[in-house]
Scaffold this active site. Structure first.
Site, short mmCIF file in Angstrom:
data_model
loop_
_atom_site.label_atom_id
_atom_site.label_comp_id
_atom_site.label_asym_id
_atom_site.label_seq_id
_atom_site.Cartn_x
_atom_site.Cartn_y
_atom_site.Cartn_z
N LYS A 8 31.84 46.61 50.51
CA LYS A 8 30.81 46.61 49.45
C LYS A 8 31.18 45.64 48.34
CE LYS A 8 33.16 50.55 47.30
NZ LYS A 8 33.23 52.02 47.27
N ARG B 9 30.05 63.52 42.07
CA ARG B 9 29.34 62.26 41.94
C ARG B 9 28.16 62.37 42.90
NH1 ARG B 9 32.51 56.64 42.96
NH2 ARG B 9 32.18 57.34 45.09
N TYR C 56 42.25 31.57 19.76
CA TYR C 56 41.28 32.29 18.92
C TYR C 56 41.95 33.40 18.12
CZ TYR C 56 37.22 30.14 21.16
OH TYR C 56 36.28 29.26 21.60
N MET D 299 37.25 31.73 27.29
CA MET D 299 36.33 31.73 28.42
C MET D 299 36.81 30.85 29.57
SD MET D 299 32.26 30.90 28.57
CE MET D 299 31.78 32.09 27.33
C1 LIG Z 1 34.50 52.46 47.80
C2 LIG Z 1 34.58 53.65 48.68
C3 LIG Z 1 35.59 53.78 49.64
C4 LIG Z 1 36.77 52.83 49.71
O1 LIG Z 1 37.68 53.17 48.69
P1 LIG Z 1 39.10 52.43 48.51
O2 LIG Z 1 39.74 53.16 47.40
O3 LIG Z 1 38.77 51.02 48.15
O4 LIG Z 1 39.80 52.54 49.80
C5 LIG Z 1 35.51 54.83 50.53
N1 LIG Z 1 34.51 55.75 50.46
C6 LIG Z 1 33.54 55.67 49.51
C7 LIG Z 1 32.48 56.71 49.47
C8 LIG Z 1 33.55 54.65 48.59
O5 LIG Z 1 32.60 54.59 47.64
#
Ligand SMILES: *Cc1c(COP(=O)(O)O)cnc(C)c1O
Length: 372
Positions: free
Chosen positions: A46, A141, A266, A314
């Site tokens: 993702k 969640r 800065y 930046m």
């Molecule tokens: C992002 C995610 C993972 C992977 O998690 P990592 O900590 O990167 O291994 C697995 N399951 C769900 C539901 C996630 O959102």
């Protein structure tokens, strides 16, 4: 002052570059398999494969059994690019159009809300979708509560739009903390569903894959470990046998001889404690280097550690070159990756490697490498 320019330098790229080591990614996937030998592997790619480039990572991780994205759009893009592998979307689908796309492109949504369930119940799909039922075992969640899950399971089984097998999933909130009791509690809450409903189960993210073998079941879902970073609090990928996939580099573009007491950058927040060389590196928060990395955060100049000094701007940042009086303009700098664990930079900047990787911007040039 006369400065001669080496003709070889004339065309050399001096800006920020992310070197992506595809063989490291394959190695990390092999390690995930070896750690969970009885499980199939869902490689989590993702958010543009945690900033590494989703198409190249999908290719590098071809040996995975499935890929997980967050959203339908991400999965459709992979399908359209010709990726034929089993694809899951961890957030499922947001509306009827996305559900249709899941059906058309054979994407497997994770179903975690009553709204998603009723969309599935109301629609007619030419190609039914394969679903994963997400249960909230304590993270609060996404997911049906343990109490709602049995009814949701049977409702999905009865849905004409849903094709078997129906698999179970939950997500752990604290698997990165080996001292934490919450993981055991989540497992205990999930257990009656695993026993009562049967079928295949997926629980483990990278942290659980590495540290909680009792969570492995049929499918593991590693993300961050595939990119070479440790998911564990205080951990280092290297000590777990992982190899960094991304090495973020740039170059020295100027060196200033500064006097004692002079302020750098800065806000003038850092002052030279003595007369000293200060290097300017062509990378900044516009490239994804964290602005809040404090003075003292390590970088490699010519392979040797030097501390960041002053505020990150930046396009640039500044480094203390007192230990490297020989350094010159054009010399290579490593921000994180090989030789400098991203975990260390994340800790200094009070963030996590996930955010560092995802934050690398479009301006950075990506180059694929296969080392070893
Ligand atoms: C992002 C995610 C993972 C992977 O998690 P990592 O900590 O990167 O291994 C697995 N399951 C769900 C539901 C996630 O959102």
């Amino acid at each position: 002052m006369t400065i001669t320019i080496d003709p070889e330098q004339r065309h050399r790229f001096s800006g920020p570059e992310a070197l992506i080591d595809l063989s490291a990614a394959r190695h990390n996937l092999d390690l995930a398999r070896a750690m969970a030998p009885g499980s199939k592997v869902i490689a989590v790619i993702k958010s543009n494969a945690y900033g590494h480039g989703v198409l190249r990572m999908a290719q590098a991780l071809e040996a995975a059994d499935a890929f997980a994205l967050a959203r339908i759009e991400e999965a459709v893009r992979l399908r359209q690019a010709g990726v034929g592998k089993q694809l899951l979307t961890l957030e499922g689908f947001f509306n009827r159009d996305e559900l249709d796309a899941a059906s058309r492109y054979q994407i497997e949504p994770v179903v975690s809300t009553p709204q998603q369930l009723s969309l599935l119940q109301q629609c007619r799909l030419q190609h039914p979708v394969c679903c994963w039922l997400k249960v909230d075992t304590g993270m609060h969640r996404l997911g049906f509560s343990v109490e709602q899950a049995v009814a949701a399971y049977h409702a999905l089984r009865r849905c004409a739009a849903v094709r078997p097998p129906l698999r179970l999933m939950t997500h752990l909130a604290c698997a990165d903390d080996l001292q934490e009791q919450a993981t055991e509690r989540q497992l205990q809450r999930f257990q009656p569903l695993i026993d009562g409903l049967g079928g295949e189960v997926s629980i483990a993210n990278s942290a659980a894959l590495l540290a909680w073998p009792q969570t492995h079941y049929h499918w593991v879902r590693p993300g961050i470990m595939l990119y070479g970073a440790s998911p564990l609090i205080g951990g280092r990928g290297e000590t777990q046998g992982l190899r960094p996939v991304m090495t973020l580099t740039s170059h020295l573009i100027a060196i200033n001889q500064c006097q004692r007491g002079e302020a750098i950058g800065y806000g003038g927040s850092w002052r030279c404690p003595e007369s000293m060389p200060v290097g300017v590196v062509a990378i900044g928060y516009g490239d994804g280097y964290p602005r809040h990395a404090p003075s003292g955060t390590p970088l490699l100049v010519n392979g040797l550690r030097v501390p960041l000094v002053g505020r990150v701007s930046m396009d640039m940042l500044t480094v203390d070159l007192r230990t490297q009086p020989e350094a010159s303009v054009g010399d290579p700098v490593v921000l994180w990756g090989r030789g400098l664990p991203a975990e260390e930079i994340a800790e200094a900047a009070e963030t996590i490697t996930y955010q560092l990787f995802c934050g690398v911007t479009q301006r950075v040039r990506f180059t694929e490498q296969a080392i070893g």
